[in-house]
Design a protein around this motif. Structure first.
Motif, PDB file in Angstrom:
ATOM      1  N   SER A  43     -10.996  -5.483  37.951  1.00 49.10           N
ATOM      2  CA  SER A  43     -11.999  -4.447  38.219  1.00 49.10           C
ATOM      3  C   SER A  43     -12.707  -4.103  36.910  1.00 49.10           C
ATOM      4  N   THR A  44     -13.810  -3.412  37.027  1.00 51.36           N
ATOM      5  CA  THR A  44     -14.541  -2.980  35.841  1.00 51.36           C
ATOM      6  C   THR A  44     -13.675  -2.083  34.972  1.00 51.36           C
ATOM      7  N   ASP A  45     -12.928  -1.170  35.598  1.00 52.24           N
ATOM      8  CA  ASP A  45     -12.049  -0.276  34.842  1.00 52.24           C
ATOM      9  C   ASP A  45     -10.980  -1.055  34.077  1.00 52.24           C
ATOM     10  N   GLU A  46     -10.434  -2.093  34.674  1.00 52.96           N
ATOM     11  CA  GLU A  46      -9.421  -2.913  33.999  1.00 52.96           C
ATOM     12  C   GLU A  46     -10.027  -3.643  32.793  1.00 52.96           C
ATOM     13  N   ILE A  47     -11.222  -4.163  32.954  1.00 46.19           N
ATOM     14  CA  ILE A  47     -11.895  -4.857  31.853  1.00 46.19           C
ATOM     15  C   ILE A  47     -12.201  -3.881  30.725  1.00 46.19           C
ATOM     16  N   LEU A  48     -12.712  -2.688  31.063  1.00 46.28           N
ATOM     17  CA  LEU A  48     -13.013  -1.695  30.040  1.00 46.28           C
ATOM     18  C   LEU A  48     -11.749  -1.255  29.312  1.00 46.28           C
ATOM     19  N   ALA A  49     -10.646  -1.109  30.026  1.00 44.47           N
ATOM     20  CA  ALA A  49      -9.384  -0.727  29.393  1.00 44.47           C
ATOM     21  C   ALA A  49      -8.948  -1.801  28.390  1.00 44.47           C
ATOM     22  N   LEU A  50      -9.158  -3.063  28.735  1.00 41.21           N
ATOM     23  CA  LEU A  50      -8.816  -4.153  27.800  1.00 41.21           C
ATOM     24  C   LEU A  50      -9.690  -4.125  26.554  1.00 41.21           C
ATOM     25  N   THR A  51     -10.982  -3.909  26.741  1.00 39.03           N
ATOM     26  CA  THR A  51     -11.888  -3.928  25.602  1.00 39.03           C
ATOM     27  C   THR A  51     -11.737  -2.715  24.707  1.00 39.03           C
TER      28      THR A  51
END
Length: 76
Positions: free
Chosen positions: A64-72
């Motif tokens: 999800s977008t939230d998961e990607i943002l959390a990684l970055t």
């Protein structure tokens, strides 16, 4: 410079670099007064567009977008 059996020519590296000619760039041949000119088609960020087009649909991980943002952002 020679033309291959398939009608191909190699654009010298100094010309490619000077005019920022990259693989998959669009170009046209213009005939004028007994001469033929190669004219690059100007497009904004054509190289980036080509890369995105080639990579579209190749991701194997669904996030999800939230998961990607959390990684970055380094959040766990």
């Amino acid at each position: 410079m020679r033309i291959t059996q398939k009608g191909q020519v190699t654009i010298p590296v100094n010309i490619r670099e000077k005019y920022n000619l990259r693989p998959y760039n669009e170009a046209n041949f213009i005939e004028e007064k007994g001469r033929v000119y190669l004219v690059a088609t100007p497009k904004k960020n054509q190289r980036g567009h080509t890369l995105i087009t080639q990579l579209r649909g190749t991701a194997t991980v669904r996030m999800s977008t939230d998961e990607i943002l959390a990684l970055t952002r380094g959040k766990k």
